[in-house]
Design a protein around this motif. Sequence first.
Motif, PDB file in Angstrom:
ATOM      1  N   GLY A   1      17.894  -1.979  16.553  1.00 39.15           N
ATOM      2  CA  GLY A   1      16.926  -2.721  15.756  1.00 39.15           C
ATOM      3  C   GLY A   1      15.935  -1.799  15.081  1.00 39.15           C
ATOM      4  N   LEU A   2      15.513  -0.750  15.793  1.00 35.58           N
ATOM      5  CA  LEU A   2      14.588   0.235  15.215  1.00 35.58           C
ATOM      6  C   LEU A   2      15.232   0.952  14.038  1.00 35.58           C
ATOM      7  N   ALA A   3      16.493   1.341  14.194  1.00 37.88           N
ATOM      8  CA  ALA A   3      17.182   2.067  13.124  1.00 37.88           C
ATOM      9  C   ALA A   3      17.337   1.206  11.869  1.00 37.88           C
ATOM     10  N   PHE A   4      17.806  -0.025  12.043  1.00 36.97           N
ATOM     11  CA  PHE A   4      18.021  -0.910  10.892  1.00 36.97           C
ATOM     12  C   PHE A   4      16.701  -1.325  10.252  1.00 36.97           C
ATOM     13  N   SER A   5      15.680  -1.601  11.064  1.00 40.00           N
ATOM     14  CA  SER A   5      14.393  -1.992  10.493  1.00 40.00           C
ATOM     15  C   SER A   5      13.763  -0.838   9.726  1.00 40.00           C
ATOM     16  N   THR A   6      13.969   0.397  10.202  1.00 43.84           N
ATOM     17  CA  THR A   6      13.455   1.565   9.475  1.00 43.84           C
ATOM     18  C   THR A   6      14.150   1.715   8.129  1.00 43.84           C
ATOM     19  N   ALA A   7      15.490   1.555   8.123  1.00 38.29           N
ATOM     20  CA  ALA A   7      16.248   1.677   6.883  1.00 38.29           C
ATOM     21  C   ALA A   7      15.856   0.591   5.881  1.00 38.29           C
ATOM     22  N   LEU A   8      15.735  -0.639   6.360  1.00 39.40           N
ATOM     23  CA  LEU A   8      15.375  -1.742   5.462  1.00 39.40           C
ATOM     24  C   LEU A   8      13.903  -1.656   5.062  1.00 39.40           C
ATOM     25  N   GLY A   9      13.061  -1.197   5.988  1.00 41.72           N
ATOM     26  CA  GLY A   9      11.644  -1.030   5.656  1.00 41.72           C
ATOM     27  C   GLY A   9      11.439  -0.004   4.553  1.00 41.72           C
ATOM     28  N   TRP A  10      12.302   1.038   4.532  1.00 44.66           N
ATOM     29  CA  TRP A  10      12.210   2.040   3.471  1.00 44.66           C
ATOM     30  C   TRP A  10      12.499   1.412   2.111  1.00 44.66           C
ATOM     31  N   GLN A  11      13.415   0.445   2.067  1.00 46.02           N
ATOM     32  CA  GLN A  11      13.712  -0.246   0.813  1.00 46.02           C
ATOM     33  C   GLN A  11      12.537  -1.112   0.356  1.00 46.02           C
ATOM     34  N   LEU A  12      11.673  -1.469   1.286  1.00 47.93           N
ATOM     35  CA  LEU A  12      10.502  -2.291   0.968  1.00 47.93           C
ATOM     36  C   LEU A  12       9.226  -1.461   0.926  1.00 47.93           C
ATOM     37  N   ARG A  13       9.365  -0.141   0.725  1.00 44.73           N
ATOM     38  CA  ARG A  13       8.222   0.771   0.845  1.00 44.73           C
ATOM     39  C   ARG A  13       7.111   0.494  -0.154  1.00 44.73           C
ATOM     40  N   THR A  14       7.429  -0.190  -1.250  1.00 45.17           N
ATOM     41  CA  THR A  14       6.356  -0.529  -2.196  1.00 45.17           C
ATOM     42  C   THR A  14       5.384  -1.535  -1.582  1.00 45.17           C
ATOM     43  N   HIS A  15       5.814  -2.180  -0.511  1.00 41.34           N
ATOM     44  CA  HIS A  15       4.949  -3.128   0.211  1.00 41.34           C
ATOM     45  C   HIS A  15       4.511  -2.522   1.544  1.00 41.34           C
ATOM     46  N   TRP A  16       4.236  -1.221   1.553  1.00 36.34           N
ATOM     47  CA  TRP A  16       3.998  -0.514   2.811  1.00 36.34           C
ATOM     48  C   TRP A  16       2.730  -0.988   3.525  1.00 36.34           C
ATOM     49  N   ILE A  17       1.753  -1.490   2.801  1.00 31.19           N
ATOM     50  CA  ILE A  17       0.514  -1.918   3.463  1.00 31.19           C
ATOM     51  C   ILE A  17       0.753  -3.139   4.349  1.00 31.19           C
ATOM     52  N   PRO A  18       1.305  -4.276   3.818  1.00 29.09           N
ATOM     53  CA  PRO A  18       1.542  -5.418   4.715  1.00 29.09           C
ATOM     54  C   PRO A  18       2.547  -5.110   5.815  1.00 29.09           C
ATOM     55  N   ILE A  19       3.548  -4.268   5.525  1.00 32.12           N
ATOM     56  CA  ILE A  19       4.534  -3.927   6.546  1.00 32.12           C
ATOM     57  C   ILE A  19       3.899  -3.079   7.647  1.00 32.12           C
ATOM     58  N   SER A  20       3.048  -2.134   7.269  1.00 32.35           N
ATOM     59  CA  SER A  20       2.372  -1.297   8.263  1.00 32.35           C
ATOM     60  C   SER A  20       1.480  -2.137   9.174  1.00 32.35           C
ATOM     61  N   ILE A  21       0.815  -3.121   8.597  1.00 27.67           N
ATOM     62  CA  ILE A  21      -0.027  -4.009   9.394  1.00 27.67           C
ATOM     63  C   ILE A  21       0.825  -4.774  10.403  1.00 27.67           C
ATOM     64  N   ALA A  22       1.983  -5.275   9.949  1.00 27.63           N
ATOM     65  CA  ALA A  22       2.878  -6.024  10.841  1.00 27.63           C
ATOM     66  C   ALA A  22       3.382  -5.145  11.982  1.00 27.63           C
ATOM     67  N   VAL A  23       3.758  -3.903  11.669  1.00 29.15           N
ATOM     68  CA  VAL A  23       4.251  -2.975  12.696  1.00 29.15           C
ATOM     69  C   VAL A  23       3.162  -2.695  13.723  1.00 29.15           C
ATOM     70  N   LEU A  24       1.934  -2.466  13.265  1.00 29.03           N
ATOM     71  CA  LEU A  24       0.821  -2.183  14.177  1.00 29.03           C
ATOM     72  C   LEU A  24       0.531  -3.379  15.076  1.00 29.03           C
ATOM     73  N   LEU A  25       0.490  -4.578  14.497  1.00 35.21           N
ATOM     74  CA  LEU A  25       0.202  -5.771  15.283  1.00 35.21           C
ATOM     75  C   LEU A  25       1.288  -6.021  16.329  1.00 35.21           C
ATOM     76  N   THR A  26       2.543  -5.805  15.927  1.00 33.82           N
ATOM     77  CA  THR A  26       3.650  -5.994  16.867  1.00 33.82           C
ATOM     78  C   THR A  26       3.567  -4.998  18.015  1.00 33.82           C
TER      79      THR A  26
END
Length: 279
Positions: free
Chosen positions: A86-111
Motif C-alpha cells: 500500500g505504501l509503494a502504490f500510494s507513493t507512486a500514485l501520490g507522485w502523479q498528484l504532486r500538483t496537489h501536494w499541500i492537501p495530500i501532505s495534510i492527509a498523510v500527516l493526519l493519518t
Amino acid sequence: MLRSVFNFLLFSSIYVAICAVMVIWHTNTLLGLHYPSCTYMGFVFASTICSYNFHWWLTPNTGDHSHRLMWGGRHRQLQLVLGLLGLAFSTALGWQLRTHWIPISIAVLLTFLYTAPKLPHPPFVWLRKIAIGKTLFLALVWTYVTSLMPVWMAGRKADLNVWLFVLHRVCFTYASCILFDERDLEADQRAGVRSIITYLSEHNRSNVYYAALIVSAGCAAMLYPFAPGPLVAILIIPILALTFLTGTAKRNHSDYLYYFGLDGLIMLGPVLHLLWRMI
C-alpha cells in the motif's frame, strides 16, 4: 473457503478501502467535481490499505475474543506485506498528484498522527495521554480525505452546499466512531488511551451520539433543492439504519457487526446513489 475469503477482505482492510473509494465517488457525483478522480481514488485505496494494515500490525493481540485480533495474530507477515505494498502504490500514485501536494501532505500527516500512539517509542506513547479527541479526530480525517480533499483538488468553491455536505459526513462518521469507542472503552482505559468517550458518562455519550445523528440528518435535509429529493433520502437512509442498529451494536460487540455492518453503512449511501443512477 468462503469464510476465509470473507475474513481476508474484511480484516486485510480491503473492504474499508472500498468503502472509502465509494464515498469519494459519491462526493464527486453529488457535488459535480472534475479532477483526476481515478488516480485519487487509487491513491486513497492504496493509502487505506497501507495505514490500516500498519495500524493493526502495531496492535498487540490482547487475548480478547476478537476475530480481527486473532486473524491479525495469524497473519502478521501478511499485514506487513500489505502495508508495504500500500505504501509503494500510494507513493507512486501520490507522485502523479504532486500538483496537489499541500492537501495530500495534510492527509498523510493526519493519518500518521492517528496511528502514531501505537508506536512503542516514548514520544509516540506520550501521545496516548493527550489524544483526548481521537474519536472526533478520526471522523475529521475520514471526512477530509473523502469529502473535502476532492473539493479542494477540483478547485470547487466551498459554498454553503459543500459545507452542509461535509458537516453531514463528519457528524455521521463521528456517531459511528462513538459506537466503536464505546465498544473499546475498557481496552483503551487499560492501555492508557484517553478520549472524550472515556471521560463522559454513558448518558452524556448518548446525548453526543444522537446530537451528531440529528445534525447529520438536518444538514442532509438542508441540501434540498440543490440535491433532488431522492438523493436527500439516500443521504438520510444510512442515518436511520445506524439509529436502528444502535441498540444491537451496544449489546453485540462482534467484529463482524462492527467492521462489516457499521463500516458498511459508510458506503450505503454511495451504493444506493449508484443504484439510483442505474435505474
